[in-house]
Design a protein around this motif. Structure first.
Motif, PDB file in Angstrom:
ATOM      1  N   LEU A 424      33.727  32.195  57.812  1.00 45.15           N
ATOM      2  CA  LEU A 424      34.510  32.672  59.113  1.00 45.15           C
ATOM      3  C   LEU A 424      36.226  32.924  59.200  1.00 45.15           C
ATOM      4  O   LEU A 424      36.992  33.658  59.757  1.00 45.15           O
ATOM      5  N   LEU A 425      36.851  31.945  58.219  1.00 48.01           N
ATOM      6  CA  LEU A 425      37.945  32.669  57.477  1.00 48.01           C
ATOM      7  C   LEU A 425      38.407  33.757  56.843  1.00 48.01           C
ATOM      8  O   LEU A 425      39.130  34.522  57.512  1.00 48.01           O
ATOM      9  N   LYS A 426      36.996  34.434  56.092  1.00 45.75           N
ATOM     10  CA  LYS A 426      37.466  35.518  55.855  1.00 45.75           C
ATOM     11  C   LYS A 426      37.198  36.627  56.641  1.00 45.75           C
ATOM     12  O   LYS A 426      37.569  37.154  56.584  1.00 45.75           O
ATOM     13  N   GLN A 427      36.127  36.317  57.912  1.00 44.66           N
ATOM     14  CA  GLN A 427      35.872  37.549  58.772  1.00 44.66           C
ATOM     15  C   GLN A 427      37.287  37.040  59.844  1.00 44.66           C
ATOM     16  O   GLN A 427      37.314  38.658  60.318  1.00 44.66           O
ATOM     17  N   SER A 443      39.640  35.016  37.508  1.00 44.50           N
ATOM     18  CA  SER A 443      39.158  35.624  38.563  1.00 44.50           C
ATOM     19  C   SER A 443      39.756  35.591  40.568  1.00 44.50           C
ATOM     20  O   SER A 443      40.168  36.826  40.520  1.00 44.50           O
ATOM     21  N   GLY A 444      39.012  34.465  40.288  1.00 45.37           N
ATOM     22  CA  GLY A 444      39.267  34.705  42.089  1.00 45.37           C
ATOM     23  C   GLY A 444      38.196  35.562  43.154  1.00 45.37           C
ATOM     24  O   GLY A 444      37.703  36.696  42.083  1.00 45.37           O
ATOM     25  N   THR A 445      37.894  35.077  43.831  1.00 45.33           N
ATOM     26  CA  THR A 445      36.778  35.484  44.179  1.00 45.33           C
ATOM     27  C   THR A 445      36.499  35.903  45.715  1.00 45.33           C
ATOM     28  O   THR A 445      35.904  36.452  46.687  1.00 45.33           O
ATOM     29  N   SER A 446      38.193  35.534  46.226  1.00 49.95           N
ATOM     30  CA  SER A 446      37.584  35.236  48.003  1.00 49.95           C
ATOM     31  C   SER A 446      38.527  36.200  48.546  1.00 49.95           C
ATOM     32  O   SER A 446      37.392  36.752  49.226  1.00 49.95           O
TER      33      SER A 446
END
Length: 548
Positions: A424-427, A443-446
């Protein structure tokens, strides 16, 4: 070997190598809470792509009875750690059983199967010691992910590594054993006992290192590990021959680099950092890089994907507004604050670790308050994420954000940061904020899955970001601070640059030049795929690591 595992598909010939993938955590679905953060999110996306590409691969993990923890609230809205038993009726008894020795005592292990069809993943065998045949202490080994008790943590590695390797042998053995981090390192000692040849062991093991942070590169006294049974049936001399460590402190990451035939970092930049960290150590394997990725079929909103493909700007904007409304329902439910879908919304959401600097935006609290209280070009900010449950410093930082959020209607801090809220946060984000200390984020992927859903990455150039970023075209980059400065001065410089970008670029683009803002959004969506879809990652692991 290269026979097929018990799979509901015939493997694609290019992925015929028989791989057993070992990970301490997997983020598969909201319903299965056996993960803490990025390591699990990466493993979950990898398992989904292994399924979609018909790869000859299975996962080996642990069924955590209490998961990582449930992040709930005290009466005053500060976060509270809760450990709650979990039940998963969709898991199937595989019929596989084995036994390991921990601290001189037998521990019985049962393997439950997550069938491929439940969530669309490779089959995953989840190990548990929480069975009546064990005494209570043995049962607790698989209760909590990343238990703080050192002997329990080592026992968990013994169960995953030795126990997992023995269960894989019952299934016919593997061509390649993939260590996703060094938690399952004891499998190397099981292979050494079976093969009696260190070079043969190395031909069967590949290793992925995920972090340059000390906390992620575990060390323990060698004598303690030996007493716990970490080396299985091997003598200390044989274990030392394999790992190159004979006394004093045992580095799990260094040992993994010596027992593996090939290793990789999780971005190009991290590959360079890992080689700088470990490259001068004798006896290590080559370290390449395979950049992390996320499964687009799971993380990307299909309506947004279609709108981008059809170049339907009106539908893209409309759907983004609707996704913001869905996120804001959670904000209202948790905090009583009514966010406006027309207002620019910045989100910082990930694991609360010190190097990720969750509080950078509040470095100058007065200036931050002016930003979120202005009415001409308003800003809404949301924080979410889980601190380690026993890291009081990180918990205090989270709670300090909660206390600050009392004072304004446009500042929310959410609890329950798991897969559903993450989606929900990413959208729902307009801007996805990423503020690590440079060279500390492997890396990080979020930010990948945020970009898939039309969020603009506003980021330090670290981890995966340099491979994606075209500043001002598909994202906005925070210029690197002078590396000669001390940490406090670097933080101050990063803050000044961050606020300058928000006030001089983000706000004017969003409110006054919306066509340019929309182009920035679309370029980010277009550039993040297919390069940062986990199908690419799953293919690269076969081509670069598994097929030899």
């Amino acid at each position: 070997m290269s026979r097929s595992w018990p799979l509901p598909w015939k493997p694609d010939p290019q992925y015929n190598t028989r791989v057993a993938y070992f990970s301490m955590e997997y983020a598969i679905d909201q319903a299965l809470k056996i993960y803490s953060g990025g390591l699990g999110f990466l493993a979950g996306s990898h398992m989904r792509s292994a399924h979609d590409l018909r790869q000859n691969l299975i996962g080996i993990g642990i069924l955590w009875k209490y998961g990582y923890y449930d992040q709930v609230r005290h009466d005053d809205q500060r976060m509270r750690v809760q450990f709650q038993k979990k039940y998963y009726p969709f898991l199937v008894d595989s019929g596989l059983r084995t036994e390991v020795t921990v601290n001189g005592h037998p521990v019985h292990i049962k393997a439950l199967l997550l069938p491929a069809g439940v969530f669309g993943t490779a089959p995953i065998y989840l190990l548990t010691t929480d069975i009546p045949k064990n005494d209570y202490l043995a049962q607790t080994i698989t209760h909590r992910l990343y238990d703080t008790e050192p002997s329990t943590r080592i026992a968990q590695s013994i169960v995953l590594g030795l126990g997992g390797a023995r269960l894989v042998q019952q299934l016919g053995g593997a061509d390649i054993y993939h260590l996703n981090e060094a938690h399952a390192l004891p499998l190397a000692f099981e292979l050494m006992d079976r093969l009696q040849d260190s070079q043969a062991v190395r031909r069967h093991i590949v290793f992925t290192t995920h972090t340059p942070e000390k906390a992620g590169n575990e060390e323990n006294p060698l004598a303690f590990l030996h007493d716990m049974g970490y080396f299985g049936k091997l003598s200390l001399d044989t274990a030392a021959e394999l790992t190159g460590m004979r006394s004093g402190t045992f580095s799990h990451t260094l040992a993994a680099l010596r027992v593996a035939g090939r290793a990789n970092g999780v971005s190009r930049l991290h590959g360079q950092v890992a080689n700088a960290m470990w490259g001068e150590q004798p006896g290590i394997c080559p370290i390449t890089s395979i950049t992390n990725a996320q499964n687009a079929r799971f993380w990307q909103d299909p309506i947004m994907r279609q709108a981008l493909q059809e170049d339907d700007d009106a539908r893209l904007v409309s759907r983004k507004r609707e996704m913001k409304r869905q996120l804001f329902q959670v904000v209202a439910d948790q905090t009583g604050k009514l966010f406006d879908p027309e207002v620019l919304t910045i989100v910082w959401a990930r694991r609360f670790a010190a190097y990720k600097r969750a509080d950078l935006l509040l470095h100058d609290l007065y200036r931050f308050c002016r930003l979120i209280e202005q009415y001409e070009q308003p800003v809404q900010v949301i924080w979410a994420g889980k601190p380690f449950p026993f890291d009081q410093t990180a918990i205090d930082m989270f709670n300090q954000l909660v206390l600050h959020s009392y004072k304004t209607a446009r500042f929310a801090v959410l609890t329950g940061y798991e897969m559903q809220l993450s989606r929900l946060l990413k959208q729902g984000a307009d801007v996805w904020l990423n503020t690590p200390q440079r060279l500390h984020e492997a890396s990080g992927t979020s930010g990948m899955s945020a970009a898939m859903n039309g969020a603009v990455n506003l980021s330090i150039s670290d981890g995966w970001v340099p491979e994606f970023a075209r500043d001002g075209y598909n994202c906005l980059l925070i210029p690197p601070a002078d590396e000669q400065l001390d940490a406090a001065a670097q933080t101050a410089a990063d803050y000044r640059n961050l606020m300058q970008i928000i006030q001089q670029q983000v706000l004017p683009l969003y409110y006054l030049q919306h066509d340019r803002w929309l182009r920035l959004v679309k370029h980010g969506m277009g550039d993040v795929l297919p390069r940062f879809d986990s199908d690419r990652l799953a293919d690269e692991y076969y081509q670069l690591m598994y097929n030899g």
